[in-house]
Design a protein around this motif. Structure first.
Motif, mmCIF file in Angstrom:
data_model
loop_
_atom_site.group_PDB
_atom_site.id
_atom_site.type_symbol
_atom_site.label_atom_id
_atom_site.label_comp_id
_atom_site.label_asym_id
_atom_site.label_seq_id
_atom_site.Cartn_x
_atom_site.Cartn_y
_atom_site.Cartn_z
ATOM 1 N N LYS A 1 0.834 -1.200 0.000
ATOM 2 C CA LYS A 1 0.000 0.000 0.000
ATOM 3 C C LYS A 1 0.871 1.254 0.000
ATOM 4 O O LYS A 1 0.572 2.233 -0.688
ATOM 5 C CB LYS A 1 -0.927 -0.009 1.218
ATOM 6 C CG LYS A 1 -2.156 -0.885 1.073
ATOM 7 C CD LYS A 1 -3.124 -0.658 2.215
ATOM 8 C CE LYS A 1 -4.401 -1.470 2.023
ATOM 9 N NZ LYS A 1 -5.386 -1.208 3.099
ATOM 10 N N ARG A 2 1.913 1.221 0.788
ATOM 11 C CA ARG A 2 2.814 2.373 0.858
ATOM 12 C C ARG A 2 3.464 2.622 -0.496
ATOM 13 O O ARG A 2 3.583 3.768 -0.946
ATOM 14 C CB ARG A 2 3.888 2.117 1.927
ATOM 15 C CG ARG A 2 4.866 3.255 2.111
ATOM 16 C CD ARG A 2 5.840 2.949 3.232
ATOM 17 N NE ARG A 2 6.578 1.705 2.992
ATOM 18 C CZ ARG A 2 7.406 1.139 3.860
ATOM 19 N NH1 ARG A 2 7.560 1.688 5.040
ATOM 20 N NH2 ARG A 2 8.054 0.037 3.566
ATOM 21 N N ALA A 3 3.902 1.569 -1.180
ATOM 22 C CA ALA A 3 4.534 1.726 -2.487
ATOM 23 C C ALA A 3 3.546 2.266 -3.520
ATOM 24 O O ALA A 3 3.884 3.150 -4.326
ATOM 25 C CB ALA A 3 5.111 0.387 -2.946
ATOM 26 N N ILE A 4 2.311 1.734 -3.511
ATOM 27 C CA ILE A 4 1.303 2.211 -4.464
ATOM 28 C C ILE A 4 0.952 3.670 -4.177
ATOM 29 O O ILE A 4 0.721 4.470 -5.094
ATOM 30 C CB ILE A 4 0.050 1.308 -4.403
ATOM 31 C CG1 ILE A 4 0.401 -0.112 -4.863
ATOM 32 C CG2 ILE A 4 -1.080 1.868 -5.252
ATOM 33 C CD1 ILE A 4 -0.729 -1.114 -4.694
ATOM 34 N N TYR A 5 0.933 4.020 -2.897
ATOM 35 C CA TYR A 5 0.658 5.405 -2.512
ATOM 36 C C TYR A 5 1.700 6.349 -3.120
ATOM 37 O O TYR A 5 1.376 7.422 -3.644
ATOM 38 C CB TYR A 5 0.653 5.506 -0.990
ATOM 39 C CG TYR A 5 0.080 6.798 -0.445
ATOM 40 C CD1 TYR A 5 -1.268 6.907 -0.141
ATOM 41 C CD2 TYR A 5 0.889 7.907 -0.225
ATOM 42 C CE1 TYR A 5 -1.806 8.071 0.372
ATOM 43 C CE2 TYR A 5 0.369 9.087 0.273
ATOM 44 C CZ TYR A 5 -0.986 9.169 0.579
ATOM 45 O OH TYR A 5 -1.510 10.338 1.067
ATOM 46 N N LEU A 6 2.973 5.950 -3.073
ATOM 47 C CA LEU A 6 4.039 6.762 -3.651
ATOM 48 C C LEU A 6 3.903 6.875 -5.165
ATOM 49 O O LEU A 6 4.168 7.931 -5.755
ATOM 50 C CB LEU A 6 5.411 6.179 -3.277
ATOM 51 C CG LEU A 6 5.854 6.352 -1.826
ATOM 52 C CD1 LEU A 6 7.172 5.629 -1.586
ATOM 53 C CD2 LEU A 6 6.000 7.815 -1.462
ATOM 54 N N VAL A 7 3.489 5.785 -5.795
ATOM 55 C CA VAL A 7 3.292 5.825 -7.245
ATOM 56 C C VAL A 7 2.181 6.811 -7.600
ATOM 57 O O VAL A 7 2.288 7.586 -8.555
ATOM 58 C CB VAL A 7 2.964 4.416 -7.781
ATOM 59 C CG1 VAL A 7 2.553 4.478 -9.240
ATOM 60 C CG2 VAL A 7 4.168 3.497 -7.618
ATOM 61 N N TRP A 8 1.120 6.791 -6.819
ATOM 62 C CA TRP A 8 0.014 7.718 -7.069
ATOM 63 C C TRP A 8 0.482 9.168 -6.932
ATOM 64 O O TRP A 8 0.137 10.034 -7.735
ATOM 65 C CB TRP A 8 -1.129 7.421 -6.094
ATOM 66 C CG TRP A 8 -2.466 7.947 -6.557
ATOM 67 C CD1 TRP A 8 -2.878 9.235 -6.576
ATOM 68 C CD2 TRP A 8 -3.535 7.170 -7.080
ATOM 69 N NE1 TRP A 8 -4.152 9.338 -7.070
ATOM 70 C CE2 TRP A 8 -4.589 8.072 -7.391
ATOM 71 C CE3 TRP A 8 -3.730 5.817 -7.314
ATOM 72 C CZ2 TRP A 8 -5.805 7.655 -7.915
ATOM 73 C CZ3 TRP A 8 -4.934 5.395 -7.826
ATOM 74 C CH2 TRP A 8 -5.964 6.309 -8.136
ATOM 75 N N VAL A 9 1.288 9.416 -5.895
ATOM 76 C CA VAL A 9 1.837 10.761 -5.671
ATOM 77 C C VAL A 9 2.742 11.161 -6.837
ATOM 78 O O VAL A 9 2.677 12.285 -7.344
ATOM 79 C CB VAL A 9 2.603 10.815 -4.340
ATOM 80 C CG1 VAL A 9 3.387 12.120 -4.218
ATOM 81 C CG2 VAL A 9 1.640 10.668 -3.168
ATOM 82 N N ALA A 10 3.605 10.240 -7.270
ATOM 83 C CA ALA A 10 4.539 10.546 -8.359
ATOM 84 C C ALA A 10 3.791 10.887 -9.643
ATOM 85 O O ALA A 10 4.170 11.823 -10.376
ATOM 86 C CB ALA A 10 5.479 9.369 -8.586
ATOM 87 N N LYS A 11 2.742 10.140 -9.921
ATOM 88 C CA LYS A 11 1.980 10.379 -11.150
ATOM 89 C C LYS A 11 1.337 11.766 -11.137
ATOM 90 O O LYS A 11 1.264 12.444 -12.170
ATOM 91 C CB LYS A 11 0.911 9.293 -11.294
ATOM 92 C CG LYS A 11 0.132 9.376 -12.583
ATOM 93 C CD LYS A 11 -0.870 8.244 -12.674
ATOM 94 C CE LYS A 11 -1.686 8.344 -13.965
ATOM 95 N NZ LYS A 11 -2.692 7.248 -14.074
ATOM 96 N N THR A 12 0.928 12.214 -9.957
ATOM 97 C CA THR A 12 0.300 13.538 -9.853
ATOM 98 C C THR A 12 1.345 14.641 -9.924
ATOM 99 O O THR A 12 1.139 15.667 -10.588
ATOM 100 C CB THR A 12 -0.481 13.632 -8.535
ATOM 101 O OG1 THR A 12 -1.407 12.546 -8.447
ATOM 102 C CG2 THR A 12 -1.227 14.953 -8.453
ATOM 103 N N LEU A 13 2.474 14.461 -9.243
ATOM 104 C CA LEU A 13 3.503 15.501 -9.215
ATOM 105 C C LEU A 13 4.106 15.742 -10.594
ATOM 106 O O LEU A 13 4.606 16.837 -10.874
ATOM 107 C CB LEU A 13 4.606 15.112 -8.227
ATOM 108 C CG LEU A 13 4.227 15.108 -6.747
ATOM 109 C CD1 LEU A 13 5.415 14.661 -5.911
ATOM 110 C CD2 LEU A 13 3.761 16.487 -6.295
ATOM 111 N N LYS A 14 4.060 14.731 -11.425
ATOM 112 C CA LYS A 14 4.669 14.861 -12.750
ATOM 113 C C LYS A 14 4.007 15.954 -13.574
ATOM 114 O O LYS A 14 4.610 16.521 -14.503
ATOM 115 C CB LYS A 14 4.588 13.518 -13.467
ATOM 116 C CG LYS A 14 5.369 13.461 -14.768
ATOM 117 C CD LYS A 14 5.270 12.079 -15.398
ATOM 118 C CE LYS A 14 6.067 12.025 -16.694
ATOM 119 N NZ LYS A 14 5.946 10.686 -17.345
#
Length: 1169
Positions: A209-222
């Protein structure tokens, strides 16, 4: 090694000839250092008066102000400096460095701006709907690879993205102990409680869950323009803790790197759920079986997995502890932590998986503060020194420490529980987390060792400890004598099964390499035993990858690297003696070593188990015995075959090897001679030399007694690159030798005879009142002594002798010795000069210095370096590799070989910050590093041979060096025998040569480091290959006239055959090298227009470089006629004066004529300017 890397070393230091020789003779070389940050200006540029206004008169301070009594603060500072620092300079250096590594207020504002932007952006991210973790639509929705392994598939759990409930600044920036360079700010993104279910602690659900959370954040920050780069990496290399490295640039500010950590809300999980003895990863889930009820108690604990989650949950407790202790403290405590972090970084111990992190060091300082071992009023130096002292005395592996003072929770684990699962224990304030759970035991032991070394450097008042502690970087390859690379890619499964670490692999989230490190380390320690003093795992820098790239698969990076510090006494023993037979320990010994073990009877009568690794081999072969031990142990106990183990230790031995073969019929059956890397030949020469010394002392009826007999050749210092072989060579071109009356002579138009060394021995005669005072008479008397000495040796011991001007040559056991008689009053006579008014004065004339160097300084230095070799056995290999490297780059004619030997000696006498080298490989690398980094312009090199420098000398020599720097040698090397560098570097090297040496050393060290750390040892010889592109003209030589061609880097000679001498009455041809004689002729003839370079060890090419301004037209004069021609272009412009310029074609034609029979071809490498 790639061709690009090879071209780098060959083209370094400039391809243009002018860059080699255009340096002025008055110019001093600058060392090749990494460009450092410029010092800040003390005054701003705008401190002057406005334009048009007159400069205000500066008021002079009053007399009362100048003599004002010091304040209490100044008095305390002076006392502290006197008691705790070597000098006020050391304190000033620390203050200056701290001002450089601290963040400026301007930079802090930029970071705060970036943090504020990130917090606003993160909280503005929209929530998502709920997904099942095993739902393929979730991964498709992300469109970005998840930065952890998703195998096996998650059986239960849901994911929903919600904006972080809190964004907290953590780590060193939050505690105000952040240091430059490489500043990154840790931001903890608290995932709301709604993101989790009650059972998410199980089976990596939280981790995923923590890893997927970071992926979601990265996709938005891009999507934001302020975010210039997004990469994934692992926190200190831990593959279960991915993080986002986001680069933010706001406006014109410098970019700021933010590390985003996704963590759970503190109230989501109970701490006792992650007790070190509990299991949170079910084996049924890993293996794909159904889980039976009540099996949790039977499951093995998962302490590593539990710690990975605990580290997220308790981060607030650690941060609050730091802020509580550091906020109210004096600046000295924070500055002391900064010094410790710089100290760790320079040693490469605070980065990578298994490292001693900066956070761990900061918490240890706080722990010492809580234990009253440190005070908030201590200075930075006191904090630094006391922390190292406590660290050097600590034992976290046996008696762990804890920051949890009171055990309020009955479920809290005990220290014994932590020691049961972890090798190193340092418990956090909550009492549940072992903050050292990723710290490798070998790294911890290295930190302790470095702490001991640091304290010894601080106690040495004659050492520049500041530079060694905080400025000098210590690469891994320079810190250890040998290294071992273990590739696990193809044998990883067999290794896991053989080591029985399947449960550990589950605990480490499938990271098989991380799970096996402790077991591999234990095997290495048990097998090598007394052979090593330390073993350390190499902690590489964690890799980063773009968010759109797939996660680097572990199989591509499945390797371990260990460094070995060797024990000089036991490292190269070829026999491991075990316990006595028929004992329980003997059975254990046999079980460990297997078929290598056998019973042997020893000289004391005991019958013991033993392991013999090789028969009696060459010294160079015995130095690789650890390779055999490690490969056998790993193959037997870890199913890692020898093909997957690469031992780094003898990769440069081939550069010192000669292909020698016995040729006489009676010894041919024994095979090839054990030449190895030449150590055996040096021993043979020393044995014959000792017998010659005995013969000289036994001579009867000499007019004067020989007081001392001292060797002066490099072989007696153990620094001859290729030690001499017995002069009984046999080769196909035997017809090239003609028999004279008492010696062989070379034959014209035939291959030259093999090269035979002359071993110089200086014999000092006793003093006598009968010696004449006239210098000419004294020399004639010495000549008579030489004749009588030759006659006595010939008649008494039947030795072939040959008398020359100032020497006697003898042949003893197929080695040629040159005996030189010395009388010390001759040097005094050469120093005596009579002035025009008849007064007798003493002056150091060039002739006196040469005689003193050859008859007094060199023999004494030879004895000293001989003793150094007896203390440190790898001095021989290090010095020979260093001299071979200098010669291979065709610079040996421009720097005295003794200067190179002295630099190598310095590495053994003053090795700080390293330990004394125990192998030629690491010694040579340190030579390159020292040569490229030492500041020859502003620092004298003091080499304290035999510790003969007094305290007054150590003060006086640097003081005189500073005052008289322009008149002293460029490379200033001071020894007790030559305090002001008059003997070895007075005239050489020149600024241009030293500059080139420094640049070549820097590039060679860089390429060696890359090759050895990555196991790419196929082309390590590239650092010995010279660059021919730098030369203007290349003169290729006839191989038949190269008597030392077998010493070349690319020799085609397969064997050097020799046997017993047939005719003992005839002298061999000694030191006959046509290439070197031709080179000297070239220098004598053309030294005014060009420079010549040659590798004396079998080099088949001579490089020529035109001197600066030789192509500038000059006025026609008699002194300008040599090697010139009329310059028609310039002369036609003026009717009154003729001009001449260099005639390149004529010079090349003269070289061809001069080198007839020796020169094979001449190539114009560059067109004349």
């Amino acid at each position: 090694m790639s061709s690009d890397e090879e071209s780098d070393i060959q083209e370094s230091s400039g391809d243009e000839s002018g860059s080699f020789v255009e340096s002025s003779q008055k110019e001093l070389v600058q060392p090749s250092r990494t460009p450092s940050r410029p010092h800040k200006r003390l005054l701003n540029d705008d401190t002057g008066p406005p334009e048009g206004e007159p400069m205000k008169k500066v008021s002079r301070p009053s007399r009362s102000h100048l003599y004002k009594p010091p304040t209490n603060e100044e008095i305390n500072e002076l006392k502290e400096t006197e008691n705790l620092f070597h000098s006020s300079l050391f304190r000033m250096q620390i203050s200056e460095m701290l001002s450089e590594v601290k963040l400026t207020e301007k930079r802090k504002k930029q970071i705060d701006s970036a943090v504020s932007f990130m917090e606003t952006t993160l909280k503005a991210i929209k929530s998502s709907k709920k997904y099942e973790l095993q739902d393929s639509k979730l991964l498709a929705k992300l469109g970005v690879p998840v930065p952890i392994s998703m195998e096996p598939p998650t059986d239960k759990g849901r994911f929903q993205f919600l904006p972080p409930s809190k964004v907290v600044v953590s780590g060193s920036y939050g505690s105000d102990v952040c240091t430059r360079p490489g500043v990154s700010v840790d931001l903890m993104l608290e995932m709301p409680k709604e993101c989790f279910d009650s059972m998410d602690y199980l089976n990596q659900r939280y981790i995923r869950k923590r890893a997927i959370y970071l992926v979601w954040v990265a996709k938005t920050l891009k999507k934001h323009s302020e975010v210039t780069d997004i990469k994934f990496t692992h926190h200190h290399g831990n593959c279960m803790r991915p993080l986002l490295a986001v680069t933010v640039k706001i406006g014109a500010h410098k970019p700021v790197v933010l590390h985003l950590h996704a963590v759970a809300h503190p109230g989501v999980f109970k701490l006792n759920r992650f007790h070190a003895n509990k299991n949170n990863v079910r084996s049924s889930w890993c293996l794909g079986h159904s889980e039976a009820k009540g099996t949790e108690e039977k499951e093995s604990p998962t302490p590593f997995y539990n710690s990975c989650i605990l580290e997220d949950i308790v981060y607030q407790t650690g941060d609050s502890t730091l802020q509580e202790k550091l906020t109210v403290s004096s600046p000295g405590l924070k500055e002391g932590i900064m010094l410790l972090k710089v100290w760790l970084r320079q040693r490469g111990l605070n980065m990578g998986y298994g490292s001693f992190s900066n956070y761990l060091m900061t918490m240890y300082v706080v722990h010492l503060l809580e234990q009253k071992k440190l005070s908030t009023f201590m200075s930075s130096y006191q904090v630094f020194r006391n922390t190292l002292l406590r660290l050097s005395q600590s034992s976290w592996t046996d008696n762990g420490i804890s920051m949890c003072a009171v055990h309020k929770d009955v479920n809290m684990p005990l220290l014994s529980d932590f020691h049961q699962h972890f090798e190193v224990v340092f418990v956090d304030p909550t009492g549940y987390l072992n903050m050292a759970y990723t710290l490798d035991r070998s790294v911890y032991n290295r930190v302790k060792h470095e702490a001991v070394m640091a304290l010894s450097m601080l106690d040495n008042k004659h050492l520049d400890s500041f530079d060694k502690l905080f400025i000098k970087k210590m690469p891994f390859n320079l810190s250890f004598d040998h290294m071992v690379h273990i590739s696990l890619g193809q044998c990883i499964d067999q290794m896991v099964e053989r080591l029985d670490i399947g449960l550990k692999v589950v605990d480490h989230g499938g990271d098989r390499v991380g799970a096996c490190q402790a077991a591999i380390l234990s095997l290495l320690e048990r097998s090598l035993r007394q052979r090593v003093t330390a073993i350390q795992l190499y902690c590489g820098i964690p890799s980063q990858w773009d968010m759109t790239d797939p996660v680097p698969r572990p199989a591509q990076d499945m390797h371990l690297t260990y460094g070995l510090s060797l024990d000089q006494e036991h490292a190269f023993s070829i026999l491991d003696k075990g316990p006595e037979a028929n004992t329980p320990m003997a059975a254990e010994f046999r079980l460990f070593w297997g078929d290598k073990c056998e019973l042997r009877r020893f000289q004391d009568g005991g019958i013991c188990e033993a392991v013999l690794w090789m028969a009696d081999g060459a010294i160079s072969e015995r130095q690789q015995v650890c390779d055999l031990v490690i490969k056998h142990t790993l193959a037997r106990h870890a199913s890692i075959s020898g093909d997957h183990v690469q031992y780094i230790g003898g990769q440069l031995n081939s550069l010192l090897h000669l292909p020698v073969k016995l040729s006489s019929k009676e010894v041919e059956e024994k095979g090839t001679l054990q030449y190895g890397t030449g150590e055996e030949q040096i021993t043979a020469v020393m044995t014959v030399y000792d017998s010659v010394c005995k013969l000289l002392r036994q001579l009867p009826d000499l007019p004067l007694t020989i007081n001392t007999v001292q060797g002066a050749s490099a072989c007696f210092r153990f620094t001859e690159v290729f030690p001499p072989l017995p002069c009984t060579f046999r080769h196909p071109e035997e017809r090239s030798l003609e028999h004279g009356v008492k010696r062989y002579i070379p034959v014209v138009n035939k291959p030259c005879p093999p090269y035979t060394h002359l071993l110089k021995v200086v014999c000092t005669l006793e003093g006598s009142g009968k010696w004449p005072d006239n210098l000419d008479a004294m020399r004639r008397l010495k000549a008579a002594f030489h004749l009588q000495l030759a006659q006595a040796l010939r008649t008494t011991f039947s030795l072939p002798t040959r008398v020359g001007v100032g020497h006697v040559d003898i042949v003893k056991d197929h080695y040629v010795f040159r005996l030189v008689l010395c009388y010390t009053r001759e040097i005094s006579q050469l120093r005596s000069l009579r002035t025009t008014d008849g007064k007798l004065v003493k002056r150091d004339t060039e002739e006196a210095l040469v005689l003193e160097r050859e008859t007094i300084a060199l023999p004494r230095l030879t004895s000293t370096l001989h003793g150094l070799q007896q203390q440190h056995s790898c001095f021989c290999a290090t010095a020979r590799l260093a001299k071979r490297w200098v010669s291979s780059h065709m610079l040996a004619d421009y720097i005295h070989p003794v200067a190179v030997e002295l630099i190598v000696a310095h590495l053994f006498l003053s090795p700080a910050p390293y330990s004394i080298p125990r192998s030629g490989l690491v010694g040579f690398q340190r030579f390159l590093d020292f040569l490229s980094s030492f500041d020859w312009k502003t620092s004298p090199l003091l080499i304290n041979l035999n510790s003969e420098f007094t305290d007054a000398d150590l003060i006086e020599i640097p003081t005189k060096f500073s005052k008289e720097r322009p008149t002293l040698p460029l490379m200033f090397i001071s020894t007790p025998l030559d305090k002001y560098s008059q003997h070895w570097t007075k005239h050489e090297p020149s600024p241009a040569v030293l500059t080139r040496l420094v640049l070549l050393a820097a590039k060679s060290a860089q390429l060696l480091q890359h090759s050895l750390l990555h196991g790419d040892t196929q082309e390590v010889k590239v650092v010995f290959r010279p660059s021919l592109t730098v030369f203007d003209v290349l003169i290729y030589l006839n191989e038949n006239q190269l008597p030392r061609k077998q010493e070349g880097l690319s020799t085609s000679v397969e064997t050097i055959s020799y046997g017993k001498s047939v005719d003992k009455e005839r002298f061999p041809v000694t030191e006959f090298d046509p290439a070197r004689l031709f080179l000297q002729d070239l220098k004598d003839s053309f030294s005014d227009v060009c420079l010549f370079f040659h590798d004396q060890h079998g080099g088949d090419v001579i490089g020529l470089i035109w001197k600066p301004n030789v192509f500038t037209p000059k006025e026609f004069k008699v002194s300008h006629v040599n090697h010139t021609k009329l310059d028609l272009g310039t002369s036609s412009q003026t009717t009154e004066q003729l001009m001449v310029t260099l005639n390149v074609d004529a010079v090349i034609e003269d070289i061809k004529v001069l080198g007839k029979g020796i020169v094979r071809s001449i190539e114009l490498n560059k067109k004349p300017a």
